[in-house]
Design a protein around this motif. Structure first.
Motif, mmCIF file in Angstrom:
data_model
loop_
_atom_site.group_PDB
_atom_site.id
_atom_site.type_symbol
_atom_site.label_atom_id
_atom_site.label_comp_id
_atom_site.label_asym_id
_atom_site.label_seq_id
_atom_site.Cartn_x
_atom_site.Cartn_y
_atom_site.Cartn_z
ATOM 1 N N GLN A 22 0.832 -1.207 0.000
ATOM 2 C CA GLN A 22 0.000 0.000 0.000
ATOM 3 C C GLN A 22 0.861 1.249 0.000
ATOM 4 O O GLN A 22 0.604 2.193 -0.768
ATOM 5 C CB GLN A 22 -0.919 -0.008 1.217
ATOM 6 C CG GLN A 22 -1.747 1.280 1.341
ATOM 7 C CD GLN A 22 -2.728 1.207 2.487
ATOM 8 O OE1 GLN A 22 -3.693 0.468 2.438
ATOM 9 N NE2 GLN A 22 -2.467 1.985 3.537
ATOM 10 N N ASP A 23 1.881 1.283 0.849
ATOM 11 C CA ASP A 23 2.762 2.444 0.906
ATOM 12 C C ASP A 23 3.471 2.667 -0.419
ATOM 13 O O ASP A 23 3.621 3.812 -0.877
ATOM 14 C CB ASP A 23 3.793 2.269 2.023
ATOM 15 C CG ASP A 23 3.181 2.364 3.411
ATOM 16 O OD1 ASP A 23 2.019 2.800 3.510
ATOM 17 O OD2 ASP A 23 3.855 1.983 4.384
ATOM 18 N N LEU A 26 0.871 4.086 -2.955
ATOM 19 C CA LEU A 26 0.525 5.483 -2.679
ATOM 20 C C LEU A 26 1.682 6.422 -2.986
ATOM 21 O O LEU A 26 1.479 7.523 -3.514
ATOM 22 C CB LEU A 26 0.088 5.638 -1.218
ATOM 23 C CG LEU A 26 -1.274 5.023 -0.863
ATOM 24 C CD1 LEU A 26 -1.519 5.103 0.635
ATOM 25 C CD2 LEU A 26 -2.401 5.712 -1.623
ATOM 26 N N LYS A 27 2.905 5.990 -2.688
ATOM 27 C CA LYS A 27 4.072 6.817 -2.998
ATOM 28 C C LYS A 27 4.237 6.957 -4.507
ATOM 29 O O LYS A 27 4.517 8.054 -5.012
ATOM 30 C CB LYS A 27 5.333 6.213 -2.386
ATOM 31 C CG LYS A 27 6.589 7.071 -2.639
ATOM 32 C CD LYS A 27 7.820 6.462 -2.026
ATOM 33 C CE LYS A 27 9.033 7.388 -2.197
ATOM 34 N NZ LYS A 27 9.267 7.772 -3.597
ATOM 35 N N TRP A 61 -8.384 -0.572 -4.712
ATOM 36 C CA TRP A 61 -9.009 0.681 -5.149
ATOM 37 C C TRP A 61 -9.806 0.384 -6.414
ATOM 38 O O TRP A 61 -9.231 0.034 -7.452
ATOM 39 C CB TRP A 61 -7.959 1.753 -5.437
ATOM 40 C CG TRP A 61 -7.194 2.182 -4.228
ATOM 41 C CD1 TRP A 61 -7.586 3.099 -3.296
ATOM 42 C CD2 TRP A 61 -5.893 1.724 -3.811
ATOM 43 N NE1 TRP A 61 -6.620 3.245 -2.330
ATOM 44 C CE2 TRP A 61 -5.559 2.405 -2.618
ATOM 45 C CE3 TRP A 61 -4.971 0.811 -4.340
ATOM 46 C CZ2 TRP A 61 -4.368 2.208 -1.947
ATOM 47 C CZ3 TRP A 61 -3.780 0.597 -3.670
ATOM 48 C CH2 TRP A 61 -3.480 1.284 -2.491
ATOM 49 N N LEU A 67 -8.336 5.682 -5.886
ATOM 50 C CA LEU A 67 -6.913 5.763 -5.520
ATOM 51 C C LEU A 67 -6.506 7.215 -5.308
ATOM 52 O O LEU A 67 -5.788 7.540 -4.351
ATOM 53 C CB LEU A 67 -6.059 5.120 -6.616
ATOM 54 C CG LEU A 67 -4.540 5.213 -6.441
ATOM 55 C CD1 LEU A 67 -4.096 4.639 -5.104
ATOM 56 C CD2 LEU A 67 -3.830 4.497 -7.591
ATOM 57 N N ASP A 70 -7.415 8.496 -1.899
ATOM 58 C CA ASP A 70 -6.499 8.073 -0.842
ATOM 59 C C ASP A 70 -5.195 8.870 -0.889
ATOM 60 O O ASP A 70 -4.627 9.201 0.154
ATOM 61 C CB ASP A 70 -6.199 6.580 -0.974
ATOM 62 C CG ASP A 70 -7.067 5.740 -0.051
ATOM 63 O OD1 ASP A 70 -8.020 6.299 0.519
ATOM 64 O OD2 ASP A 70 -6.801 4.539 0.104
ATOM 65 N N VAL A 71 -4.714 9.173 -2.105
ATOM 66 C CA VAL A 71 -3.510 10.003 -2.237
ATOM 67 C C VAL A 71 -3.784 11.393 -1.674
ATOM 68 O O VAL A 71 -2.970 11.963 -0.935
ATOM 69 C CB VAL A 71 -3.070 10.100 -3.710
ATOM 70 C CG1 VAL A 71 -1.912 11.077 -3.864
ATOM 71 C CG2 VAL A 71 -2.665 8.728 -4.239
ATOM 72 N N ASP A 74 -3.842 11.179 2.052
ATOM 73 C CA ASP A 74 -2.520 10.871 2.582
ATOM 74 C C ASP A 74 -1.629 12.103 2.641
ATOM 75 O O ASP A 74 -0.756 12.220 3.492
ATOM 76 C CB ASP A 74 -1.860 9.797 1.715
ATOM 77 C CG ASP A 74 -0.703 9.100 2.417
ATOM 78 O OD1 ASP A 74 -0.880 8.688 3.574
ATOM 79 O OD2 ASP A 74 0.376 8.977 1.806
#
Length: 206
Positions: A22-23, A26-27, A61, A67, A70-71, A74
């Protein structure tokens, strides 16, 4: 740590999200947004950058917009419950920081895109509803705190109050009017707080 161990940590476990994967996703998504903006953002590009499979991303997602939401969350660094001592100043600080965040980063474009996608995509709409419910409940602490201090009427609904303010903020975002003069924003907040005070005798929570 070997690359094999890293790969094992990133393996998807059914529908449960692996934290390392997940990390990484997202990165990768955030990096692509910074480099190309929305025009270059796709699930395929994120999968390549994160060394993740598209099925994994779509399992976690359901859409590109989900997605992106969530970004957006975050990266969001707006204090949801500033405490300046008065509800008028708290609300002004919150909205000012939100407008700055939307205007001075890719965040405004991301959130506009998510709102637009939610009009025609049921999964994005559900994700946006869940996100907003959580944010409204969190920010409503500003109003609950004001009730406890006796600044506003005890029968004011905190969640509805924040939803009203969110509607104003969304209107400004969607129509490209985030450069609001501080005096005008102060006036709006002052009028709103006056209405909260006028609903009967003010008093703390029972």
């Amino acid at each position: 740590m070997t690359s094999t161990v890293i790969a094992e940590r990133r393996t998807s476990i059914g529908a449960q999200r692996n934290p390392a994967s997940q990390d990484a996703i997202l990165k990768a998504a955030a990096d692509i947004l910074r480099e190309t903006g929305l025009s270059g953002f796709s699930i395929e590009a994120v999968a390549r950058r994160a060394h993740a499979g598209k099925p994994t991303i779509y399992r976690w997602w359901s859409s590109r917009a989900a997605l992106l939401l969530d970004v957006y969350h975050d990266q969001k660094h707006v204090e949801p419950v500033p405490d300046t001592g008065t509800i008028e100043s708290d609300l002004f600080a919150f909205v000012t920081a939100l407008f700055d965040y939307w205007r001075d980063s890719e965040a405004g474009s991301i959130f506009r895109f998510v709102i637009a996608e939610a009009q025609s995509d049921a999964t994005t709409s559900a994700a946006l509803r869940a996100y907003m419910a959580e944010r409204i409940d969190q920010t409503a602490e500003l109003v609950r705190r004001a009730r406890r201090r006796g600044e506003i009427s005890a029968d004011v609904d905190p969640e509805l109050t924040i939803e009203l303010l969110a509607g104003f903020a969304w209107s400004r975002l969607l129509t490209g009017r985030l450069d609001m003069e501080p005096q005008r924003l102060h006036q709006l907040i002052r009028q709103m707080v006056w209405g909260l005070k006028s609903r009967g005798n003010c008093g703390g929570d029972r």
